[in-house]
Design an enzyme around this catalytic site. Sequence first.
Site, PDB file in Angstrom:
ATOM      1  N   MET A 103      32.546   0.115 -10.410  1.00  0.00           N
ATOM      2  CA  MET A 103      33.941  -0.175 -10.108  1.00  0.00           C
ATOM      3  C   MET A 103      34.454  -1.316 -10.981  1.00  0.00           C
ATOM      4  O   MET A 103      33.687  -1.949 -11.704  1.00  0.00           O
ATOM      5  CB  MET A 103      34.091  -0.536  -8.629  1.00  0.00           C
ATOM      6  CG  MET A 103      33.883   0.643  -7.688  1.00  0.00           C
ATOM      7  SD  MET A 103      34.424   0.258  -6.036  1.00  0.00           S
ATOM      8  CE  MET A 103      33.924   1.775  -5.221  1.00  0.00           C
ATOM      9  N   CYS A 104      35.744  -1.569 -10.868  1.00  0.00           N
ATOM     10  CA  CYS A 104      36.383  -2.613 -11.666  1.00  0.00           C
ATOM     11  C   CYS A 104      35.966  -3.995 -11.177  1.00  0.00           C
ATOM     12  O   CYS A 104      35.316  -4.148 -10.154  1.00  0.00           O
ATOM     13  CB  CYS A 104      37.895  -2.470 -11.581  1.00  0.00           C
ATOM     14  SG  CYS A 104      38.491  -0.809 -11.921  1.00  0.00           S
ATOM     15  N   GLN A 105      36.365  -5.013 -11.947  1.00  0.00           N
ATOM     16  CA  GLN A 105      36.129  -6.388 -11.519  1.00  0.00           C
ATOM     17  C   GLN A 105      37.416  -7.195 -11.660  1.00  0.00           C
ATOM     18  O   GLN A 105      38.240  -6.947 -12.541  1.00  0.00           O
ATOM     19  CB  GLN A 105      34.998  -7.032 -12.322  1.00  0.00           C
ATOM     20  CG  GLN A 105      33.646  -6.432 -12.017  1.00  0.00           C
ATOM     21  CD  GLN A 105      32.518  -7.449 -12.074  1.00  0.00           C
ATOM     22  OE1 GLN A 105      32.733  -8.644 -12.237  1.00  0.00           O
ATOM     23  NE2 GLN A 105      31.307  -6.961 -11.935  1.00  0.00           N
ATOM     24  N   ASN A 158      40.428  -3.616  -7.335  1.00  0.00           N
ATOM     25  CA  ASN A 158      39.052  -3.179  -7.536  1.00  0.00           C
ATOM     26  C   ASN A 158      38.698  -2.214  -6.411  1.00  0.00           C
ATOM     27  O   ASN A 158      38.802  -2.578  -5.233  1.00  0.00           O
ATOM     28  CB  ASN A 158      38.104  -4.386  -7.524  1.00  0.00           C
ATOM     29  CG  ASN A 158      36.654  -3.993  -7.316  1.00  0.00           C
ATOM     30  OD1 ASN A 158      36.243  -2.894  -7.648  1.00  0.00           O
ATOM     31  ND2 ASN A 158      35.873  -4.889  -6.739  1.00  0.00           N
TER      32      ASN A 158
END
Length: 258
Positions: free
Chosen positions: A1-3, A108
């Site tokens: 996943m994103c940060q 996120n």
Amino acid sequence: MCQLLGMNCNVPTDICFSFEGFCARGGKTDDHKDGWGIAFFEGLGCRVFLDDNPSSASPVAAFIRQYPIKSTNVIAHIRKATIGPVKLENCHPFKRELWGRYWVFAHNGDLPTLPCDHQGIYRPVGQTDSEQAFCLILNHIRQRFPDRKPPIQDLYLALQEITAAIAPHGIFNYLLSDGEHCFAHCSTKLCYIVRQAPFAAAHLIDEDITVDFQELTTPSDRVAVIATTSLTDNEDWTPIQPGELLVFQDGLPLHLTP
């Protein structure tokens, strides 16, 4: 996943140290290589830099690391695409105007069951669930407070209400700011640290870089840094609890009640 990476402080401060380690996670020390972005508030203005290339190899990111833009509120994001292709319009942070102020948002997680809503003033440009969630948030609080920004307690309650409606659709860690306050919601993972006097040295996890903040600050400076996971290995980061919505102002979390 994103940060996610955020900064909220009581005096204009550069984010170069934290951004150095954060950028490395975009394709060098981690696999978040589907684009990145950063937004800096300066007074009522807001600079936004986006790139759909990995942050660790982006010439735009290299420029940001070398150019110490000073701001009291910053939001940055590195993307690992889940919903929406790797395109510039799908890079976070997203920016909109509300009450004569810019608002920026980064997310996120993913929200696979979030319904599309094209009824409000705010509509997504790209194809991400994240931008759709941002538009839902702004449409909700604009409907509640059409003319001006309300007292922070009232705004907090409205944000908590719409966040609670969106969160069941998936994972909803986010940062949101209008340049005065920074809101941080934890669904699964988010933490923060407040740096203030007496300042000490900090060492990055993702790069072998140490900075002694005592040499760069005054005793009255205060900086809150918010991140998906801790950026340094010699400081104590405070985890934000799942379901918790925090508001930061002047480098400190405010103690608001639901």
